[in-house]
Design an enzyme around this catalytic site. Structure first.
Site, PDB file in Angstrom:
ATOM      1  CB  SER A 159       8.610   9.749 -48.239  1.00  0.00           C
ATOM      2  OG  SER A 159       9.652   8.856 -47.907  1.00  0.00           O
ATOM      3  CG  ASP A 309       7.194   9.221 -40.622  1.00  0.00           C
ATOM      4  OD1 ASP A 309       7.303   8.326 -41.484  1.00  0.00           O
ATOM      5  OD2 ASP A 309       7.295  10.433 -40.884  1.00  0.00           O
ATOM      6  CG  HIS A 338       6.668   6.851 -44.358  1.00  0.00           C
ATOM      7  ND1 HIS A 338       7.345   7.995 -43.982  1.00  0.00           N
ATOM      8  CD2 HIS A 338       7.012   6.625 -45.661  1.00  0.00           C
ATOM      9  CE1 HIS A 338       8.062   8.434 -45.012  1.00  0.00           C
ATOM     10  NE2 HIS A 338       7.870   7.623 -46.028  1.00  0.00           N
TER      11      HIS A 338
END
Length: 615
Positions: A159, A309, A338
């Site tokens: 991320s 995601d 995610h």
């Protein structure tokens, strides 16, 4: 494309050497230190950043080389928590897996609190501030000057950390040889906060709460997030030179001046529109694509994402792969949410994502950073996982399936192989309608989702839906479906939400994927060199935004998020249109629910184009 099963990926024909097999053949050869060394490093403006250095240690009776390649991770989520005396648990819930993967296999791992977070000093003026990009360059200078560094550096992380790896590569630092951005954006605007130009209101609110909890050391807030709910967490770990936490307290006091996500993100309703107080700062300033032309072509890039995601991180992975076509590059898209915390396939064998994707990450860095003989060059550059088939596929390029199959919207809510009689269907938007709280949007805000679209049955009945005849054979969708609609609206703007569903032979309804577009942004444009796509591109700029003329029929193409999904023989395919998702997005336009009218037939051939392969 060649298949392999999730259950036995070691025998996969999608890889010459599958990730799990590579990991098994690469056992630890070093020990980890009981605790890392930690210190402050001073930046060009005097700001002190806290970092941890994890160095390989010799196994009993062994020896360690004098220098190592280094993996860098830049995090706003604490490089390490302080644990209460006598406590047990992982002090590094976000990056510990990378420490455990790399250090025992001969890499130095350096984890940095970005400025304005953790034990670092400074104040954050932005989400992914450009100041952090320059900080990463200076941290790399510091790393290569250390006696334990062999001068070769890579960067990775999930991320925010993945985007930071992109930004580090864009500095052009000569020591950076490889990056692996995992589950991370290419464009913060459309991949994350404004998919299709529509603001994700709940993401902004919940993520703001998380960051206040971290930056201000508000443990009363952090307990609401499962990753940080350990009652033995006692704030950021001070560096070694600050045993009493005096410097840490000073740093946290500076963090009180950090920007607030709920106030900051609404400034960027249009992509690349500058802040009113800073003409040089826009959404591009915190999006990797904007500096992608500064990444040297010899830097290797591994992009990893999952089919659930968030709002478009998988688009980010694909765009990165397409854009950096001069670089050694690899793309891995799996049945994940995610961060690959959950296997999202409805046919999964376990809730936990068990595929060892970190084996692929290790092999990538072994090949390009440690310069080991890994056999990676013999592998296909693209690997995707097909849900329901529960098998991996390899491909030489993106998109893996170039041809599409068209299903045409028609009368009596049918999807047809050919355009039917001319007509139209209407849908009055219900601003109270939503998609629930078990969707692709929760995990990116730190919410602990474990079931995805389990309550999807019946939701499309409240939308404008068109359904095909039963399929004669299995068909496998791989890539971006495209809704090509001819429609009109009673209002000058509308939120357009398109959903793809499989209706199984027994009537079970399976969410497949979706696409969003604010009608204001319907104008298409050529994709720029630093932001390549294989789906319709929008600038999302104010200059290209235009209200609809109420009642006028217009052609609007809406790309759905990519996926790989096997439709079973006997199933029917359904495409649905809605004008609201109250659980995640605001009203468009405010208080004025549009009457949407979709036209079909030879003169207005509304259709869904599906990249279908024979299963």
């Amino acid at each position: 494309m060649s298949p392999s099963t999730e259950a036995d990926e070691a025998g996969s024909s999608a890889w010459r050497v599958a990730p799990g097999a590579y990991l098994e053949a690469r056992p630890p050869c070093f020990a980890q230190p009981a605790a890392p060394e930690s210190c402050y490093v001073t930046m060009r403006d005097g700001c002190r950043l806290a970092l941890d250095v994890h160095l390989p240690r010799p196994l009993e009776g062994g020896s360690a080389p004098g220098s190592f390649p280094t993996i860098l991770l830049f995090t706003p989520y604490y490089r390490r928590f302080k644990l209460r005396p006598g406590a047990r648990g992982e002090a590094n819930p976000n990056s510990g897996k990378f420490r455990d993967l790399f250090v025992p296999r001969g890499y130095a791992v350096v984890i940095v609190d970005v400025r304005g977070t953790g034990a670092s000093f400074g104040t954050r003026d932005s989400f992914r501030s450009p100041k952090e990009r320059e900080d990463s360059r200076e941290i790399t200078d510091w790393v290569v000057a250390q006696p334990w560094s062999n001068g070769r550096v890579g960067a990775t992380g999930v991320s925010y950390l993945g985007a930071a790896a992109d930004f580090l590569a864009s500095t052009g630092h000569p020591a950076v040889k490889a990056i692996a951005p995992l589950f991370s954006v290419w464009d913060t605007y459309s991949d994350n906060y404004f998919p299709g130009g529509i603001a994700l209101k709940e993401l902004t609110r919940v993520y703001d709460e998380l960051m206040v909890g971290l930056d201000h050391d508000r443990r009363d807030l952090l307990k609401n997030f499962v990753y940080y709910a350990n009652p033995d967490f006692a704030g950021p770990q001070p560096v070694d030179e600050d045993p009493d936490g005096i410097l840490l307290a000073q740093a946290i006091r500076e963090h009180l001046g950090n920007f607030r996500q709920t106030e900051f993100m609404p400034e960027f309703r249009f992509r690349e529109e500058p802040l009113p107080y800073d003409p040089g700062f826009s959404s591009a300033s915190f999006s990797p694509y904007a500096v992608s032309d500064r990444i040297r072509p010899d830097v290797a890039v591994l992009s990893v994402s999952g089919w659930m995601d968030g709002a478009g991180y998988m688009n980010g992975a694909v765009s990165r792969f397409l854009t950096l076509d001069r670089n050694p590059r690899h793309l891995l898209l799996g049945p994940w949410d995610h961060g690959a915390r959950i296997d999202v396939s409805p046919w999964r064998r376990s809730q936990e994502a068990c595929f060892p994707y970190l084996g692929e990450v290790l092999r990538f860095f072994d090949h390009y950073l440690a310069e080991r003989d890994t056999g990676l060059a013999a592998e296909a550059p693209v690997h995707v996982y097909a849900m329901h088939a529960e098998a991996w596929r390899e491909a030489a390029s993106w998109p893996p399936v170039a041809e599409t199959t068209d299903l045409h919207l028609g009368a009596e809510a049918r999807l047809l192989a050919e355009p039917g009689a001319s007509g139209a269907a209407e849908h009055r938007v219900d601003f109270a309608a939503g998609t629930g709280r078990g969707t692709r949007y929760e995990r990116i805000a730190g919410i602990n989702s474990t079931e995805y679209y389990a309550d999807w049955a019946g939701r499309t009945d409240r939308m404008l839906s068109f359904t095909s005849a039963p399929l004669a054979a299995d068909r496998e969708l791989i890539g971006h479906a495209l809704a090509d609609l001819w429609l009109s609206s009673s209002e000058p703007d509308a939120g357009l939400f398109v959903y793809l569903t499989e209706i199984e032979a027994d009537g079970a309804e399976r969410y497949v994927t979706e696409g969003l577009l604010r009608a204001l942004h319907r104008a298409e444009a050529p994709a720029p060199e630093r932001y390549r796509t294989t789906w319709p591109f929008r600038t999302f700029r104010r200059a290209q935004a235009a209200p609809l003329v109420p009642g006028r029929v217009e052609r609007i193409r809406i790309p759905l998020l990519p996926t790989a999904w096997r439709f079973a023989a006997g199933s029917r395919i359904r495409v649905s249109l809605a004008g609201a998702d109250a659980d995640h997005c605001g009203q468009i336009p405010h208080g004025r629910p549009p009457l949407l009218r979709v036209h079909f037939g030879a003169d207005a051939p509304s259709r869904i184009a599906l990249p279908l392969a024979r299963a």
